[in-house]
Scaffold this motif. Structure first.
Motif, PDB file in Angstrom:
ATOM      1  N   ALA A 117       0.826  -1.203   0.000  1.00  0.00           N
ATOM      2  CA  ALA A 117       0.000   0.000   0.000  1.00  0.00           C
ATOM      3  C   ALA A 117       0.862   1.254   0.000  1.00  0.00           C
ATOM      4  N   ASN A 118       1.974   1.218   0.700  1.00  0.00           N
ATOM      5  CA  ASN A 118       2.872   2.368   0.749  1.00  0.00           C
ATOM      6  C   ASN A 118       3.542   2.588  -0.603  1.00  0.00           C
ATOM      7  N   VAL A 119       3.982   1.510  -1.248  1.00  0.00           N
ATOM      8  CA  VAL A 119       4.562   1.607  -2.597  1.00  0.00           C
ATOM      9  C   VAL A 119       3.532   2.181  -3.565  1.00  0.00           C
ATOM     10  N   ARG A 120       2.306   1.711  -3.459  1.00  0.00           N
ATOM     11  CA  ARG A 120       1.235   2.223  -4.327  1.00  0.00           C
ATOM     12  C   ARG A 120       1.070   3.721  -4.144  1.00  0.00           C
ATOM     13  N   ARG A 121       1.120   4.185  -2.901  1.00  0.00           N
ATOM     14  CA  ARG A 121       0.982   5.621  -2.626  1.00  0.00           C
ATOM     15  C   ARG A 121       2.090   6.405  -3.311  1.00  0.00           C
ATOM     16  N   TYR A 122       3.340   5.962  -3.208  1.00  0.00           N
ATOM     17  CA  TYR A 122       4.451   6.654  -3.858  1.00  0.00           C
ATOM     18  C   TYR A 122       4.242   6.727  -5.372  1.00  0.00           C
ATOM     19  N   GLU A 134      -4.873  -4.032 -10.710  1.00  0.00           N
ATOM     20  CA  GLU A 134      -4.179  -2.880 -10.147  1.00  0.00           C
ATOM     21  C   GLU A 134      -2.673  -3.073 -10.214  1.00  0.00           C
ATOM     22  N   LEU A 135      -2.197  -4.296  -9.987  1.00  0.00           N
ATOM     23  CA  LEU A 135      -0.763  -4.566 -10.060  1.00  0.00           C
ATOM     24  C   LEU A 135      -0.219  -4.191 -11.431  1.00  0.00           C
ATOM     25  N   ALA A 136      -0.908  -4.610 -12.478  1.00  0.00           N
ATOM     26  CA  ALA A 136      -0.446  -4.280 -13.835  1.00  0.00           C
ATOM     27  C   ALA A 136      -0.380  -2.770 -14.029  1.00  0.00           C
ATOM     28  N   GLN A 137      -1.355  -2.036 -13.467  1.00  0.00           N
ATOM     29  CA  GLN A 137      -1.340  -0.578 -13.573  1.00  0.00           C
ATOM     30  C   GLN A 137      -0.147   0.023 -12.838  1.00  0.00           C
ATOM     31  N   LEU A 138       0.164  -0.497 -11.653  1.00  0.00           N
ATOM     32  CA  LEU A 138       1.289   0.036 -10.880  1.00  0.00           C
ATOM     33  C   LEU A 138       2.619  -0.250 -11.566  1.00  0.00           C
ATOM     34  N   VAL A 139       2.747  -1.423 -12.175  1.00  0.00           N
ATOM     35  CA  VAL A 139       3.965  -1.729 -12.925  1.00  0.00           C
ATOM     36  C   VAL A 139       4.125  -0.723 -14.063  1.00  0.00           C
ATOM     37  N   GLY A 140       3.010  -0.412 -14.729  1.00  0.00           N
ATOM     38  CA  GLY A 140       3.065   0.588 -15.804  1.00  0.00           C
ATOM     39  C   GLY A 140       3.465   1.949 -15.287  1.00  0.00           C
ATOM     40  N   LEU A 141       2.952   2.357 -14.124  1.00  0.00           N
ATOM     41  CA  LEU A 141       3.338   3.641 -13.540  1.00  0.00           C
ATOM     42  C   LEU A 141       4.828   3.684 -13.246  1.00  0.00           C
ATOM     43  N   ALA A 142       5.350   2.615 -12.645  1.00  0.00           N
ATOM     44  CA  ALA A 142       6.778   2.575 -12.322  1.00  0.00           C
ATOM     45  C   ALA A 142       7.628   2.663 -13.577  1.00  0.00           C
ATOM     46  N   GLN A 143       7.174   2.009 -14.642  1.00  0.00           N
ATOM     47  CA  GLN A 143       7.909   2.068 -15.903  1.00  0.00           C
ATOM     48  C   GLN A 143       7.904   3.480 -16.472  1.00  0.00           C
ATOM     49  N   GLU A 144       6.756   4.163 -16.394  1.00  0.00           N
ATOM     50  CA  GLU A 144       6.664   5.536 -16.902  1.00  0.00           C
ATOM     51  C   GLU A 144       7.549   6.484 -16.097  1.00  0.00           C
ATOM     52  N   TYR A 146      -0.736  -0.576   6.198  1.00  0.00           N
ATOM     53  CA  TYR A 146      -0.650   0.855   5.915  1.00  0.00           C
ATOM     54  C   TYR A 146      -1.903   1.248   5.153  1.00  0.00           C
ATOM     55  N   LEU A 147      -2.592   2.281   5.638  1.00  0.00           N
ATOM     56  CA  LEU A 147      -3.825   2.754   5.012  1.00  0.00           C
ATOM     57  C   LEU A 147      -3.523   3.993   4.191  1.00  0.00           C
ATOM     58  N   ASP A 148      -3.490   3.839   2.877  1.00  0.00           N
ATOM     59  CA  ASP A 148      -3.249   4.997   2.013  1.00  0.00           C
ATOM     60  C   ASP A 148      -4.547   5.618   1.528  1.00  0.00           C
ATOM     61  N   ASN A 149      -5.651   4.918   1.710  1.00  0.00           N
ATOM     62  CA  ASN A 149      -6.948   5.466   1.328  1.00  0.00           C
ATOM     63  C   ASN A 149      -8.048   4.648   2.006  1.00  0.00           C
ATOM     64  N   LEU A 150      -9.293   5.079   1.826  1.00  0.00           N
ATOM     65  CA  LEU A 150     -10.406   4.405   2.496  1.00  0.00           C
ATOM     66  C   LEU A 150     -10.638   3.012   1.923  1.00  0.00           C
ATOM     67  N   GLN A 191       6.242   9.178  -7.832  1.00  0.00           N
ATOM     68  CA  GLN A 191       7.599   8.958  -7.324  1.00  0.00           C
ATOM     69  C   GLN A 191       7.909   7.469  -7.228  1.00  0.00           C
ATOM     70  N   LEU A 192       9.182   7.139  -7.386  1.00  0.00           N
ATOM     71  CA  LEU A 192       9.625   5.796  -7.043  1.00  0.00           C
ATOM     72  C   LEU A 192       9.811   5.730  -5.526  1.00  0.00           C
ATOM     73  N   PRO A 193       9.463   4.627  -4.903  1.00  0.00           N
ATOM     74  CA  PRO A 193       9.613   4.538  -3.447  1.00  0.00           C
ATOM     75  C   PRO A 193      11.065   4.391  -3.048  1.00  0.00           C
ATOM     76  N   PRO A 194      11.428   4.775  -1.830  1.00  0.00           N
ATOM     77  CA  PRO A 194      12.773   4.474  -1.332  1.00  0.00           C
ATOM     78  C   PRO A 194      12.993   2.962  -1.365  1.00  0.00           C
ATOM     79  N   ALA A 195      14.194   2.549  -1.621  1.00  0.00           N
ATOM     80  CA  ALA A 195      14.487   1.113  -1.733  1.00  0.00           C
ATOM     81  C   ALA A 195      14.075   0.358  -0.491  1.00  0.00           C
ATOM     82  N   ASP A 196      14.334   0.905   0.688  1.00  0.00           N
ATOM     83  CA  ASP A 196      14.049   0.183   1.923  1.00  0.00           C
ATOM     84  C   ASP A 196      12.569   0.199   2.279  1.00  0.00           C
TER      85      ASP A 196
END
Length: 525
Positions: A80-85, A504-514, A316-320, A90-95
């Motif tokens: 959930a935290n990675v999704r928020r970044y 949603e996973l496929a969408q997040l992978v696309g965001l990270a690639q962009e 981690y709650l990034d949204n409702l 933004q790319l999330p911090p590695a840790d």
């Protein structure tokens, strides 16, 4: 003369009381409203999120280290935290990327324990090619906890412990916590009881234990919480555990649910002090769930530690929607433990495997001798939970060995020592204890046969491979091999089906690639 902490009804502060044997659970007729006066040290420029450093697991030679032992982890906060970044561009911090938590965010189609089985868990295994390392293999271990209908769950004794300090101002903090807890309250039954403790400069009992039949009373108490002041996290934890202990249900689910950004600045503030406090409190049989919120001063490392040491889980709650998933859709798994101190030990067959690497679980590793030690703390499994672990394997006879053949070591020439394609690859052993404790029980499951091409593997295997590849790329892992976002996206698409979380996973992978393509030189913080 015995001293314990007791609670004054007004103004919700703690004091030393003499000659009393329990915490006095009094509260005013009207639930408290905390004033929204910002604390000067928590508003304005925020110090930044903090994460525990991850030293990635490396390959281990089977000849010298045939055993791999670790505690299960059902936390899902990292995803959930990675999704928020990523949604913020933004790319999330590695840790911030804990690959095991990305893996365990998803539900897998694993066989459940048989209805007649005395064991609340079941082990499954699968072997395929590794998509980011040609010649390597990917072994998946799946653990399915038994599922329980909500009506058959044991009665709950819950204490909501809510951080109402100044750092909890903002729509993504206290308002989100209020909305999430109110969703949970609507799932409670008359036999369930919930109390509400709030803490800022001091801790106070806002609502004494109240039946789930009185939902309006509980919802109103939650709705009156407002943020302001400094943060006495240790004091709040002590009070919440005291309330839970006093109303302990021997055959029920006794749990503190802590909602915070983790930014404690009054009382215990070091991770070591908080760990000691939680370790002492868990002996009462009260478990801990931690709900993390906010960004900019998120103390992720502290909240993960508290949940780990408190025999509980961390979300981690990034949204409702995430609050609804955690507290409503996964009501049983989040709140009702079916097995505690769950450990895995994997033994590799040297005739099949030359080297192995556990993907993730770096902060869950155990000494091999800890597996048979029932006093060693480990992870908990909730009703209906699934847990996934992946090993990257270098098979015996690989054309790409990790090290060159040694000149002076004996060469195996006997048929038994030559590479084989049948027989066991590994054996998984699992130990667990009942939620109330007692001697651990042992389960075992071998993995045998040949590795299937990843394109012919099950949808679950493809999904796990896609998530792991995604995590390795986000971490810029030295072990990422030929991994690409395109490959991870293709695997995610192949495993999608109708599941919303897989889409949603496929969408997040696309965001990270962009994001990576737009700024290829961006370094992870």
């Amino acid at each position: 003369m015995k001293k314990v902490l007791c609670l004054l009804a007004v103004p919700f502060v703690l004091a030393s009381c003499h000659e009393t044997q329990q915490v006095e659970l009094t509260a005013p007729a009207e639930p408290a409203t905390y004033a929204a006066t910002p604390a000067p040290d928590t508003i304005g420029d925020l110090p930044g999120d903090t994460y525990a450093k991850i030293d990635e697991n490396t390959f281990r030679p089977v000849a010298r280290e045939p055993l791999s032992t670790f505690s299960l982890d059902v936390d899902r906060a990292s995803y959930a935290n990675v999704r928020r970044y990523l949604r913020e561009g933004q790319l999330p911090p590695a840790d911030a990327v804990r690959v095991e938590e990305l893996l365990n965010y998803f539900d897998y189609e694993l066989p459940a324990p048989a209805a007649a089985s005395p064991d609340p868990v079941r082990i499954s295994t699968e072997l395929s090619d590794c998509p980011w390392a040609p010649g390597h293999q990917l072994a998946r271990i799946g653990i399915q906890a038994k599922k329980m209908e909500a009506a058959s769950l044991p009665p709950a004794n819950l204490v909501f412990l809510v951080d109402v300090s100044g750092s909890m101002m903002g729509d993504d903090r206290l308002p989100l916590v209020r909305a999430g807890l109110q969703l949970l309250v609507r799932q409670l039954r008359p036999q369930d009881h919930v109390a509400l403790v709030a803490y800022a400069g001091a801790a106070g009992l806002v609502l004494p234990p109240t039946s789930g039949a009185e939902q309006a009373t509980v919802l109103d108490a939650i709705d009156r919480l407002e943020a302001g002041g400094s943060t006495a996290g240790g004091e709040g934890l002590r009070l919440a555990y005291a309330v839970a202990r006093q109303n302990f249900r021997p055959e029920g689910n006794n749990r503190v649910i802590l909602a915070t950004d983790g930014d404690f600045n009054v009382g215990e503030t070091s991770d070591a002090a908080m760990e000691q406090l939680i370790t002492q409190e868990r002996e009462s049989g009260v478990f801990l769930t931690v709900l993390g919120v906010g960004r900019g001063n998120l103390r992720d490392s502290r909240m993960e530690l508290l949940a780990d040491k408190g025999n509980g889980n961390y979300a981690y709650l990034d949204n409702l929607d995430e609050a609804r998933r955690t507290l409503v859709a996964q009501f049983g798994g989040t709140l009702f433990t079916v097995a505690k101190d769950v450990k895995l030990q994997v033994e590799f067959n040297p005739a099949r495997v030359a080297d192995y690497r556990l993907i993730g679980y770096e902060n869950r590793l155990l000494a091999n001798e800890d597996f048979n030690n029932d006093h060693k703390d480990a992870g908990e499994l909730g009703a209906g939970h699934t847990v996934t672990a992946l090993y990257e394997l270098v098979p015996v006879g690989s054309t790409s060995p990790l090290v060159d053949k040694l000149k002076y070591q004996p060469t195996a020439t006997s048929p038994a020592a030559l590479p084989t394609t049948d027989g066991d690859v590994l054996t998984v052993k699992l130990r667990y204890q009942a939620p109330q404790g007692g001697p651990s029980q042992l389960l075992a499951q071998p993995l045998s046969g040949m590795a299937r091409p990843i394109a012919q593997a099950s949808a679950d295997q493809q999904l796990a491979a896609a998530v792991a590849e995604f995590g390795l790329l986000l971490r810029q892992s030295p072990q990422r091999g030929t991994a690409t976002y395109q490959s991870a996206a293709q695997l995610a698409q192949a495993s999608r089906g109708a599941a919303e979380d897989r889409a949603e996973l496929a969408q997040l992978v696309g965001l990270a690639q962009e994001i990576t393509a737009a700024n290829p030189t961006a370094s992870l913080r």
